[in-house]
Design a protein around this motif. Structure first.
Motif, PDB file in Angstrom:
ATOM      1  N   TYR A 618      42.171  44.093  32.431  1.00 47.77           N
ATOM      2  CA  TYR A 618      42.114  43.977  33.668  1.00 47.77           C
ATOM      3  C   TYR A 618      40.688  44.759  34.128  1.00 47.77           C
ATOM      4  N   HIS A 619      40.690  45.702  33.663  1.00 44.65           N
ATOM      5  CA  HIS A 619      39.109  46.421  33.935  1.00 44.65           C
ATOM      6  C   HIS A 619      37.989  45.645  33.580  1.00 44.65           C
ATOM      7  N   LYS A 620      38.036  44.797  32.606  1.00 46.73           N
ATOM      8  CA  LYS A 620      36.825  43.993  32.222  1.00 46.73           C
ATOM      9  C   LYS A 620      36.628  42.951  33.397  1.00 46.73           C
ATOM     10  N   LEU A 621      37.645  42.381  33.851  1.00 48.69           N
ATOM     11  CA  LEU A 621      37.673  41.479  35.067  1.00 48.69           C
ATOM     12  C   LEU A 621      37.262  42.128  36.139  1.00 48.69           C
ATOM     13  N   LYS A 622      37.761  43.210  36.487  1.00 49.15           N
ATOM     14  CA  LYS A 622      37.293  44.042  37.667  1.00 49.15           C
ATOM     15  C   LYS A 622      35.778  44.317  37.582  1.00 49.15           C
ATOM     16  N   ILE A 623      35.381  44.581  36.461  1.00 50.16           N
ATOM     17  CA  ILE A 623      33.818  45.004  36.332  1.00 50.16           C
ATOM     18  C   ILE A 623      32.898  43.743  36.712  1.00 50.16           C
ATOM     19  N   VAL A 624      33.532  42.556  36.001  1.00 46.77           N
ATOM     20  CA  VAL A 624      32.545  41.352  36.271  1.00 46.77           C
ATOM     21  C   VAL A 624      32.606  41.006  37.785  1.00 46.77           C
ATOM     22  N   GLN A 625      33.836  41.219  38.535  1.00 43.90           N
ATOM     23  CA  GLN A 625      33.835  40.864  40.019  1.00 43.90           C
ATOM     24  C   GLN A 625      33.050  41.836  40.688  1.00 43.90           C
ATOM     25  N   ALA A 626      32.931  43.121  40.356  1.00 41.80           N
ATOM     26  CA  ALA A 626      32.178  44.009  40.969  1.00 41.80           C
ATOM     27  C   ALA A 626      30.967  43.728  40.978  1.00 41.80           C
ATOM     28  N   LEU A 627      30.304  43.154  39.846  1.00 37.71           N
ATOM     29  CA  LEU A 627      28.773  43.180  39.350  1.00 37.71           C
ATOM     30  C   LEU A 627      28.591  41.835  40.516  1.00 37.71           C
ATOM     31  N   LYS A 628      29.446  40.693  40.342  1.00 37.89           N
ATOM     32  CA  LYS A 628      29.061  39.591  41.078  1.00 37.89           C
ATOM     33  C   LYS A 628      29.021  39.838  42.557  1.00 37.89           C
ATOM     34  N   GLU A 629      29.988  40.678  43.033  1.00 34.74           N
ATOM     35  CA  GLU A 629      29.907  40.967  44.497  1.00 34.74           C
ATOM     36  C   GLU A 629      28.588  41.853  45.009  1.00 34.74           C
ATOM     37  N   GLN A 630      27.613  42.489  43.921  1.00 34.98           N
ATOM     38  CA  GLN A 630      26.722  42.906  44.139  1.00 34.98           C
ATOM     39  C   GLN A 630      25.509  41.941  43.949  1.00 34.98           C
ATOM     40  N   ALA A 644      38.800  37.006  27.335  1.00 36.76           N
ATOM     41  CA  ALA A 644      38.712  35.757  27.792  1.00 36.76           C
ATOM     42  C   ALA A 644      38.960  35.597  29.237  1.00 36.76           C
ATOM     43  N   PRO A 645      39.580  36.475  29.978  1.00 34.95           N
ATOM     44  CA  PRO A 645      39.626  36.292  31.428  1.00 34.95           C
ATOM     45  C   PRO A 645      38.388  36.835  32.130  1.00 34.95           C
ATOM     46  N   ALA A 646      37.579  37.882  31.721  1.00 39.39           N
ATOM     47  CA  ALA A 646      36.482  38.104  32.274  1.00 39.39           C
ATOM     48  C   ALA A 646      35.276  37.205  31.899  1.00 39.39           C
ATOM     49  N   ILE A 647      35.283  36.557  30.467  1.00 42.36           N
ATOM     50  CA  ILE A 647      34.402  35.663  30.269  1.00 42.36           C
ATOM     51  C   ILE A 647      34.445  34.414  31.024  1.00 42.36           C
ATOM     52  N   LYS A 648      35.866  34.068  31.511  1.00 40.58           N
ATOM     53  CA  LYS A 648      35.851  32.760  32.509  1.00 40.58           C
ATOM     54  C   LYS A 648      35.425  33.081  33.647  1.00 40.58           C
ATOM     55  N   GLU A 649      35.693  34.513  34.149  1.00 45.78           N
ATOM     56  CA  GLU A 649      35.367  34.833  35.438  1.00 45.78           C
ATOM     57  C   GLU A 649      33.842  34.871  35.780  1.00 45.78           C
ATOM     58  N   ALA A 650      32.853  35.258  34.667  1.00 41.56           N
ATOM     59  CA  ALA A 650      31.586  35.567  34.689  1.00 41.56           C
ATOM     60  C   ALA A 650      30.684  34.178  35.148  1.00 41.56           C
TER      61      ALA A 650
END
Length: 902
Positions: A618-630, A644-650
């Motif tokens: 969940y942290h990995k997904l949160k990190i990717v989302q925060a970077l994209k928001e920036q 896998a979830p963070a890879i798909k979100e990136a």
């Protein structure tokens, strides 16, 4: 407040789950719970049928533009053109459908991680059942080699260790306990009395009670995140969508203006309608999506040779503009294979080289290679070193096997023991020469293991374990080639050595022995006393070769690398420092600290963080989302289920091909077949080169199309007859927009691309002067063509001759212009003509096709052209050369101004 599973006592568990912790569930109750809760499987969201998935591909904006072009072509009676455009539309739709269909299989791959069978106790009897039949409250038995079928709270453990790297990223197997844990807030890796579905038991055995099954397990929660995350448009898709909208607007304006002006002049309505619609078709580069697809596909073929497989074509371009690469540590930056890198003996450190579990490498002391099986003056105590290595080799239950197909060494057993086994084999020791008589197994409570062996008629006890424990049980130490009494001076030196090795994030293991003089062939803990302390080994998960250089190259390219791992902060920091990834002022943030940050605080601090340690999925997904928001373009690499979830979100997900799970590969857009982080750098370079080539043929296509539009529009404004007929406009599109544009897509990558910063995410496709160059070139081509047409009429040429001259001038101006589009930074005179033979061939073929149109009688009747005299050809080629000179002049002025402003 309710207590978590890891906080509960066995009695509390039994009451909460309504089960008997000794006899398990009754069979009837298990069946009832199975009917109520469903099977222990990972569920997927409702998927679109293949037909619906296919037809969603036609909702793309550029596809709608192309379908509009089909309608226009049919209105003109140009059925061949209409069929060609339809073929392009269907080809692109089929490619998109195949990629989407494969991506939907990611959750099906998650199912494969579920254990096929489970061992349970029901009504006091042990049963083997399909893992899908496990229910909450079941008593589940696990042992070495088993895959855990559900989330379990442990009730009994015997030396139990579990590989949780697919979920947590922690490379070292985790020792387990059955004691309740007090803390209400624990990360996955810290829940020592829990087992999680999809992980693998590496040592020992245990019994636990199933507390979660199916989608309620930690693995199931990841599956839920994977199903909910939606892939957004790539930067290239966004730019092409924007371009399509602009082109449609241009088409409408052109149709209205030409039609209104022509009718106002009294021109024939049908001719004006056909001319206006022909110009509209010319304004839409209908081959653009196909050419983009072809350029990406050719790039994919080149990348396969560089150990990169692209699963989704736009991923190449996306990675080319990536600003951040979030990389998992275990298995990506490191090898996920424990290896002994240091041996400590008699106050001396010996360096050990090698590659993971591969039993090959060298032993070095003071920079000089030594051979442990040869007595040599190069090292003071070769026999002591042999005993140290033998202790690790014999006190060992692991096995290594070479897989012929992959040339990789596969470990069976505990990774730490695998490292000791590879160490002994590197030295040339043979485990088959000794006979094992007895064993005291390793447990998390004992923190040591002992074996009794017989070698050449003599018996020895070998022990390995935690250094402090072995020091307590040792009375002697091997020091400078002799066995001496172990005193406080030796212990102090050993503790200093341990502290030094710990700072390098090495896992320290001590080894000891003693001659066996007793008659018995059994062992007890009392026998593990009076030992001779041999020394220590330092074990680590080594970094992958080439990764440090790759990270440095990323830094030169303006790409930031962030390590995201479930491992401990000390280990992560040591790896980050070794790789040069951790900046001097860079931060290391843990998952617990991350939870305390608000979204705004995380966005503010994330630019300073180089390493995220002890994090969960969940942290990995949160990190990717925060970077994209920036506003960052984020690439996420990884190999485990937890990635896998963070890879798909990136923006682009990168999976490891060898160590990566099927889940990760299916969720990714790109797979690195050699698991080498350096291959990602090759993909970045290829992506930048492909995007550069896409800009080149957009520059070419739109410059040519603007030239065609202005040729007709300027004639209308100057009250001249139309210099081109509708059939000639469509022919120009065919002969110039096809092969030459495709050939630009295979232009070799320009030097210096990896020294440039990434393109800003908001950068438009016409940035960096591209729109200016397109407009100037289009105006130049249009004016020169109109001038040739006007000059021919004023010098007495017939209308067919004047139109043929303008027709040929427009074609050869565009074919000449293509050479000026080969580079955005270098003038044509500095480029080698033979570096792109495809372009030379494409221009030659297109030129011959144009010559045929004005030379072959049948073609002349079809296109209403006439044969031209040499003087007319001279004017045509003079105009074409003038187009190249104009294009190069514009480019030179642009470079000059840019250099002055820099």
């Amino acid at each position: 407040m309710s207590r978590h599973w890891w906080q509960m006592t066995p009695a509390e568990l039994a009451m909460k789950l309504q089960t008997d912790i000794n006899r398990g569930l009754r069979v009837a109750e298990a069946q009832r719970r199975l009917a109520q809760d469903g099977e222990n499987r990972l569920q997927t969201k409702n998927r679109l049928s293949p037909w619906k998935l296919f037809f969603t591909e036609f909702a793309d904006f550029m596809v709608l533009v192309l379908l509009g072009a089909v309608v226009i072509s049919v209105a003109l009676g140009e059925w061949h053109d209409a069929l060609t455009i339809l073929a392009i539309v269907f080809l692109n739709s089929i490619l998109g459908f195949v990629q989407e269909y494969r991506a939907e299989r990611s959750l099906e791959a998650l199912r494969e991680l579920s254990a096929p069978q489970a061992h349970v106790i029901r009504q006091g009897a042990r049963k083997t059942i399909p893992a899908s039949q496990v229910v909450r409250g079941d008593l589940v038995l696990v042992e070495a080699g088993h895959r855990v079928p559900a989330d379990l709270r442990l009730l009994e453990v015997t030396g139990l260790e579990v590989d949780e790297s697919p979920l947590t990223g922690e490379s070292i197997p985790v020792p387990k306990t059955n004691r309740p844990l007090d803390s209400p807030q624990l990360e996955l890796g810290d829940r020592k009395n829990m087992l999680f579905a999809g992980t693998t038991v590496t040592r020992g055995r245990g019994k636990g009670i199933a507390v979660a099954t199916g989608m309620h397990t930690e693995l199931g929660k990841i599956a839920g995140m994977l199903a909910e995350s939606e892939a957004g448009l790539t930067p290239l898709q966004k730019r092409l969508e924007h371009l399509g909208k602009i082109l449609v607007l241009v088409c409408i304006v052109i149709c209205v203006l030409v039609g209104v002006i022509g009718i106002a002049r009294g021109e024939d309505f049908r001719l004006m309608f056909l001319s206006a619609v022909s110009l509209a078709v010319a304004a839409i580069p209908e081959g653009l999506p196909a050419i983009v697809t072809i350029a990406l596909a050719l790039g994919v073929q080149r990348m396969i040779k560089r150990s990169v497989i692209i699963r989704r074509l736009p991923a190449v371009e996306t990675l080319g503009c990536a600003t951040v690469i979030c990389s998992d540590k275990t298995g990506t930056l490191t090898q996920n294979q424990m290896m002994v890198t240091t041996c400590y003996l008699g106050g001396k450190e010996i360096e050990v080289t090698g590659d993971g579990f591969a039993p090959s490498g060298h032993f070095k002391w003071q920079g000089q290679e030594i051979r442990p099986l040869e007595d040599s003056s190069a090292f003071p105590d070769p026999s002591g070193l042999r005993m140290l290595l033998a202790a690790g080799l014999y006190c060992n239950n692991a096995d290594l096997e070479l897989i012929p197909k992959t040339k990789q060494w596969r470990l069976t057993g505990d990774p730490t023991e695998g490292a000791l086994l590879a160490l002994g084999l590197k030295a040339g020791l043979n485990r088959e020469r000794v006979k094992r008589l007895a064993e005291l197994e390793f447990t998390s409570e004992r923190k040591r293991m002992s074996v009794l062996v017989e070698e050449n008629g003599a018996r020895f006890l070998y022990t390995k374990g935690a250094a402090d424990l072995l020091l307590e049980r040792s009375t002697k130490i091997r020091w400078w080639g002799t066995e001496v009494a172990l005193d406080e001076r030796h212990k102090q030196q050993l503790f200093q050595a341990m502290e030094k090795m710990a700072r390098r994030s090495l896992r320290i293991l001590a080894l000891a022995y003693r001659p066996w003089t007793a008659e018995k062939s059994t062992l007890s803990e009392d026998d593990e006393r009076g030992l001779v302390f041999l020394g220590m080994v330092g074990i680590k998960d080594p970094v992958r070769p080439g990764v440090k250089a790759a990270i440095n190259l990323c830094r030169q390219a303006g790409i930031r690398t962030i390590m995201i791992t479930g491992d401990f902060p000390v280990t992560a920091r040591a790896v980050g420092e070794e790789l040069g990834l951790l900046r001097r002022d860079g931060l290391v943030l843990t998952g617990t600290e991350l939870d305390r940050l608000s979204p705004a605080e995380l966005r503010r601090i994330i630019g300073q963080v180089d390493i995220f340690a002890r994090v969960n999925p969940y942290h990995k997904l949160k990190i990717v989302q925060a970077l994209k928001e920036q506003g960052e373009i984020v690439a996420m690499t990884g190999d485990g289920v937890n990635d896998a979830p963070a890879i798909k979100e990136a923006d682009i997900g990168v999976a490891m091909g060898i160590s990566g799970t099927d889940v990760t590969k299916e969720a990714s857009a790109m797979v690195i077949t050699d698991d080498n982080f350096a291959s990602i750098v090759a993909a970045v370079e290829e992506g930048r080169g492909i995007y550069s080539n896409i800009r080149k043929f957009i520059r070419y296509l739109l410059g040519c199309n603007i030239g065609e539009i202005l040729t007709m529009f300027s004639a209308v404004l100057l009250r001249l007859p139309f210099p081109l007929l509708p059939i000639q406009i469509l022919w120009i599109n065919l002969v110039t927009d096809g092969l030459p544009a495709i050939a630009l897509g295979v232009e070799p990558t320009e030097r210096g691309l990896m020294q440039e910063p990434p393109r800003p995410p908001q950068e438009g496709i016409f940035s960096r002067g591209l729109g200016y160059k397109v407009l100037i070139q289009g105006v130049t081509i249009g004016l020169i063509t109109t001038a040739v047409f006007s000059f021919a009429l004023k010098t007495g040429a017939s209308m067919p001759v004047a139109r043929t001259m303008s027709f040929c001038t427009l074609v050869f101006s565009q074919l000449s212009y293509v050479f000026a589009c080969r580079s955005e930074t270098q003038p044509l005179v500095k480029m080698r003509l033979w570096t792109n033979l495809y372009l030379l061939g494409a221009v030659a073929i297109s030129g011959l096709m144009q010559f045929m149109v004005v030379s072959h009688p049948l073609a002349r009747r079809l296109f209403q052209t006439v044969a031209l005299p040499p003087s007319a050809w001279g004017i045509v080629f003079l105009g074409a050369i003038g187009s190249v000179v104009a294009a190069e002049t514009v480019s030179w002025v642009g470079r000059y101004v840019k250099n002055k402003l820099a």
